[in-house]
Design an enzyme around this catalytic site. Structure first.
Site, PDB file in Angstrom:
ATOM      1  CG  ASP A   1      22.890  -7.359 -49.161  1.00 34.22           C
ATOM      2  OD1 ASP A   1      22.819  -6.124 -49.262  1.00 34.22           O
ATOM      3  OD2 ASP A   1      22.322  -8.149 -49.928  1.00 34.22           O
TER       4      ASP A   1
ATOM      5  CE  LYS B   1      18.904  -8.150 -49.803  1.00 32.60           C
ATOM      6  NZ  LYS B   1      18.611  -7.908 -51.212  1.00 32.60           N
TER       7      LYS B   1
END
Ligand SMILES: C[C@@](CO)(OP(=O)(O)O)[C@H](O)COP(=O)(O)OP(=O)(O)OC[C@H]1O[C@@H](n2ccc(N)nc2=O)[C@H](O)[C@@H]1O
Ligand SMILES: Nc1ncnc2c1ncn2[C@@H]1O[C@H](COP(=O)(O)OP(=O)(O)O)[C@@H](O)[C@H]1O
Length: 314
Positions: free
Chosen positions: A148, A21
């Site tokens: 995350d 990401k």
């Protein structure tokens, strides 16, 4: 010719792919009593991948391959092992599994490769053990493993709040093309948050509604507007700990990037190109200037962790 119907069945494998990401925006508030910081972030999953392969084993174990595999712990600290153990504990499964990680995401680079492994391992073990947990329960376990991890299960584009684990899908049109400048020596996420605290002793609140224009740019598919709005509150802290990053950022800017930002806690530098070709040009500029140990190009948004194959291995 071997008659496959008569061949002994020696094992089954489940293969899961999870993306890395980039935080298009990361706003950070003051440290909470539990040590975490409240964040307001916009995640985009990008086409740099971790491939996790689950096969039969007596215990839960892990191995890793890829350019930085030697930096990955292979004991109980490994996030994939922690994910497998957490799923086993939740479901009462006593089986083993071996997880092999083909690592494409830079290690300790701010692109959440370890979190991607955890998300992929959850899905892989769930399929391998046949536990069939509902998505919401996988999300709950993911949030316990790390802030995350839920986003790497979800993928695409999302707004994150809380520790970054409370997610709302965001609309995004089109494809965005990135060049990443990667460092061999990573930055520790807690160390970067600690440096952030040192640099911002007076911060008393989180600016949670600062990304309205950025979300509008994503909905409109407006890459130049998005580039101008990339933002990272942790960038100064990452640069303080790795001062060379200033050069990487400026080389990418000089190559005409629409926007340049440190990815998450760094030290990976993410530069948004006008096109796939332009992302390659920016990557080549970083290589030529010697301001990154390696470079990657990728596009986003892409899906989160998903089973890509499950097969009998003969
Ligand atoms: C900075 C970010 C931005 O997306 O990503 P990375 O750059 O690490 O990939 C995240 O906030 C990292 O998330 P993640 O790496 O999952 O963090 P965790 O394992 O849950 O936490 C590791 C440590 O980071 C700090 N931490 C993490 C998240 C948060 N919202 N506040 C924090 O202060 C805490 O010190 C915590 O003990
Ligand atoms: N499966 C894993 N892959 C990579 N690192 C892992 C893993 N499990 C635990 N770690 C530890 O977590 C640290 C940071 O992981 P990583 O997700 O690669 O970076 P970041 O948090 O910067 O995105 C590594 O330095 C390593 O010590």
């Amino acid at each position: 010719m071997t008659d496959l119907r008569l061949a002994p069945r020696t094992g089954r494998e489940v293969r899961v792919r999870a993306p890395g990401k980039v935080n298009l925006s990361l706003r950070v508030g003051p440290r909470r009593a539990d040590g975490y910081h409240p964040v307001a972030t916009v995640f985009q999953a990008v086409s740099v991948y971790e491939d996790v392969v689950a096969t039969a084993a007596d215990d839960i174990s892990v191995s890793a391959s890829g350019p930085q595999a030697d930096l990955v712990p292979t004991d109980d600290q490994n996030l994939a092992v922690r994910a497998a153990r957490a799923l086993a504990a939740r479901t009462g499964i006593a089986d083993g599994v071996h997880l092999h990680l083909h690592k494409g995401v830079p290690v300790a680079g701010g692109m959440a490769g370890g979190s991607a492994d955890a998300a992929a391992a959850l899905l892989a073990c769930d399929a391998f053990w046949g536990t069939g947990l509902p998505r919401e329960e996988l999300h709950e376990i993911a949030a316990e493993l790390g802030a995350d991890v839920p986003f790497l299960l979800m993928g695409q584009t999302a707004v994150g709040s809380g520790r970054g684990d409370l997610l709302t899908a965001a609309m995004s049109r089109g494809e965005y093309h990135w060049a990443f400048g990667v460092r061999e020596s990573g930055l520790s996420t807690p160390a970067v948050y600690g440096e952030f605290d040192r640099l911002h002793p007076g911060r008393d609140r989180l600016e949670a509604d600062g990304d309205v224009a950025l979300l509008h740019a994503l909905r409109a598919g407006d890459a130049p507007a998005l580039g101008a709005l990339l933002h990272n509150d942790l960038q100064d802290a990452a640069v303080e700990l790795a001062p060379d990053l200033v050069e990487t950022l400026s080389v990418a800017e000089d190559a005409g990037a629409l926007g340049v930002v440190v990815s998450g806690s760094g030290p990976t530098v993410a530069a948004l190109g006008r096109s796939r070709q332009h992302a390659l040009v920016i990557a080549a500029a970083m290589t030529a200037a010697g301001v990154a140990d390696s470079v990657l190009t990728a596009s986003g948004p892409v899906p989160g962790a998903r089973v890509v194959a499950g097969s009998d291995v003969l």
